[in-house]
Design a protein around this motif. Sequence first.
Motif, PDB file in Angstrom:
ATOM      1  N   THR A 114      35.092  44.659  38.420  1.00 34.67           N
ATOM      2  CA  THR A 114      36.046  43.692  37.883  1.00 34.67           C
ATOM      3  C   THR A 114      36.160  42.553  38.885  1.00 34.67           C
ATOM      4  O   THR A 114      36.205  42.787  40.093  1.00 34.67           O
ATOM      5  CB  THR A 114      37.422  44.347  37.674  1.00 34.67           C
ATOM      6  OG1 THR A 114      37.271  45.436  36.764  1.00 34.67           O
ATOM      7  CG2 THR A 114      38.428  43.361  37.113  1.00 34.67           C
ATOM      8  N   ARG A 115      36.186  41.353  38.379  1.00 37.18           N
ATOM      9  CA  ARG A 115      36.404  40.197  39.250  1.00 37.18           C
ATOM     10  C   ARG A 115      37.239  39.175  38.499  1.00 37.18           C
ATOM     11  O   ARG A 115      37.398  39.253  37.285  1.00 37.18           O
ATOM     12  CB  ARG A 115      35.098  39.596  39.753  1.00 37.18           C
ATOM     13  CG  ARG A 115      34.224  38.969  38.702  1.00 37.18           C
ATOM     14  CD  ARG A 115      32.906  38.478  39.335  1.00 37.18           C
ATOM     15  NE  ARG A 115      31.984  38.007  38.347  1.00 37.18           N
ATOM     16  CZ  ARG A 115      31.702  36.727  38.123  1.00 37.18           C
ATOM     17  NH1 ARG A 115      32.303  35.783  38.833  1.00 37.18           N
ATOM     18  NH2 ARG A 115      30.830  36.375  37.197  1.00 37.18           N
ATOM     19  N   ARG A 116      37.765  38.228  39.242  1.00 38.33           N
ATOM     20  CA  ARG A 116      38.609  37.190  38.663  1.00 38.33           C
ATOM     21  C   ARG A 116      38.035  35.825  38.988  1.00 38.33           C
ATOM     22  O   ARG A 116      37.441  35.634  40.051  1.00 38.33           O
ATOM     23  CB  ARG A 116      40.028  37.310  39.202  1.00 38.33           C
ATOM     24  CG  ARG A 116      40.696  38.588  38.736  1.00 38.33           C
ATOM     25  CD  ARG A 116      42.064  38.745  39.312  1.00 38.33           C
ATOM     26  NE  ARG A 116      42.703  39.899  38.689  1.00 38.33           N
ATOM     27  CZ  ARG A 116      43.927  40.277  38.931  1.00 38.33           C
ATOM     28  NH1 ARG A 116      44.675  39.598  39.786  1.00 38.33           N
ATOM     29  NH2 ARG A 116      44.427  41.331  38.338  1.00 38.33           N
ATOM     30  N   ILE A 117      38.256  34.902  38.065  1.00 35.62           N
ATOM     31  CA  ILE A 117      37.815  33.522  38.273  1.00 35.62           C
ATOM     32  C   ILE A 117      38.899  32.565  37.787  1.00 35.62           C
ATOM     33  O   ILE A 117      39.736  32.922  36.961  1.00 35.62           O
ATOM     34  CB  ILE A 117      36.484  33.205  37.547  1.00 35.62           C
ATOM     35  CG1 ILE A 117      36.616  33.374  36.023  1.00 35.62           C
ATOM     36  CG2 ILE A 117      35.346  34.036  38.104  1.00 35.62           C
ATOM     37  CD1 ILE A 117      35.410  32.881  35.229  1.00 35.62           C
ATOM     38  N   ILE A 118      38.845  31.363  38.334  1.00 36.89           N
ATOM     39  CA  ILE A 118      39.696  30.257  37.882  1.00 36.89           C
ATOM     40  C   ILE A 118      38.763  29.244  37.229  1.00 36.89           C
ATOM     41  O   ILE A 118      37.802  28.783  37.848  1.00 36.89           O
ATOM     42  CB  ILE A 118      40.442  29.602  39.052  1.00 36.89           C
ATOM     43  CG1 ILE A 118      41.334  30.626  39.755  1.00 36.89           C
ATOM     44  CG2 ILE A 118      41.238  28.381  38.575  1.00 36.89           C
ATOM     45  CD1 ILE A 118      41.830  30.161  41.119  1.00 36.89           C
ATOM     46  N   VAL A 119      39.017  28.940  35.972  1.00 40.17           N
ATOM     47  CA  VAL A 119      38.260  27.907  35.267  1.00 40.17           C
ATOM     48  C   VAL A 119      39.120  26.652  35.299  1.00 40.17           C
ATOM     49  O   VAL A 119      40.266  26.660  34.837  1.00 40.17           O
ATOM     50  CB  VAL A 119      37.950  28.321  33.814  1.00 40.17           C
ATOM     51  CG1 VAL A 119      37.184  27.216  33.099  1.00 40.17           C
ATOM     52  CG2 VAL A 119      37.176  29.634  33.784  1.00 40.17           C
ATOM     53  N   GLY A 120      38.588  25.585  35.878  1.00 36.17           N
ATOM     54  CA  GLY A 120      39.344  24.343  36.014  1.00 36.17           C
ATOM     55  C   GLY A 120      38.624  23.175  35.372  1.00 36.17           C
ATOM     56  O   GLY A 120      37.409  23.197  35.198  1.00 36.17           O
ATOM     57  N   ALA A 155      46.332  33.886  32.741  1.00 36.79           N
ATOM     58  CA  ALA A 155      47.292  32.782  32.718  1.00 36.79           C
ATOM     59  C   ALA A 155      46.559  31.514  32.282  1.00 36.79           C
ATOM     60  O   ALA A 155      45.349  31.410  32.440  1.00 36.79           O
ATOM     61  CB  ALA A 155      47.907  32.584  34.105  1.00 36.79           C
ATOM     62  N   SER A 156      47.332  30.577  31.742  1.00 35.33           N
ATOM     63  CA  SER A 156      46.754  29.287  31.383  1.00 35.33           C
ATOM     64  C   SER A 156      47.786  28.199  31.635  1.00 35.33           C
ATOM     65  O   SER A 156      48.982  28.417  31.510  1.00 35.33           O
ATOM     66  CB  SER A 156      46.300  29.271  29.918  1.00 35.33           C
ATOM     67  OG  SER A 156      47.396  29.439  29.053  1.00 35.33           O
TER      68      SER A 156
END
Length: 162
Positions: free
Chosen positions: A137-143, A111-112
Motif C-alpha cells: 500500500t502506498r499513498r500519493i498526492i495528485v496536484g 481527501a480532496s
Amino acid sequence: MIRSTLALALAAALLAACGQGADQQEVAAPAALEPSGAPETVEVDDAAWLQAAASVIEMQPLPDLNAKVFGTAAGDPAVNGLYTYIAFFGGAAEGWRVFRLGDFESFEVLASAPGRIDLELRESAIDAESGQVAASTRRIIVGWTPGEDGAPPQTISVTPAA
C-alpha cells in the motif's frame, strides 16, 4: 493441543450464542417484483465508445472539483489490473481531459481540495526471489493548477506521500 481445542470450543459456543438473542428479529428478504405489463425487447447497443465505458469498474466522483477518479478493467487481475485515471470535465465542447495515474489493484480517495487529491493505492508485484505475488500500500498526492476560468489543467503532478 488441549488449549487450541478449548479455544475452538469457546469460539463455537460464542458464535452460537450470538444468534440467540430474544431481541433479535429476522430480516425478511425483499419480495420479488411482479410484472405489471408486457416486456419490451432491447437490442444490443454496439456503439464503439460503450466498450470503453463498460470497462469502468470503479469510480469516485469529485463534484466540487469537476473531476473524477476511475479505474478500468485491464491486464492481469491477479497482479493489479485496475488502470486508474483522473479526469476533469472541460464542458460539452471539450469533454473530459484524462490523465493516467497507473496500474493498481485498487484506489481510495482519502481527501480532496481545490488543486489536490490524496489517494491510497493498493498494488502488487511479483517477488523476483520467491516468484510469489507481494501486496503493498502506498499513498500519493495528485496536484494541479486549474486552467483559466476553471478550465481543466494541462498537466498534473503525482507526489509520493507518507
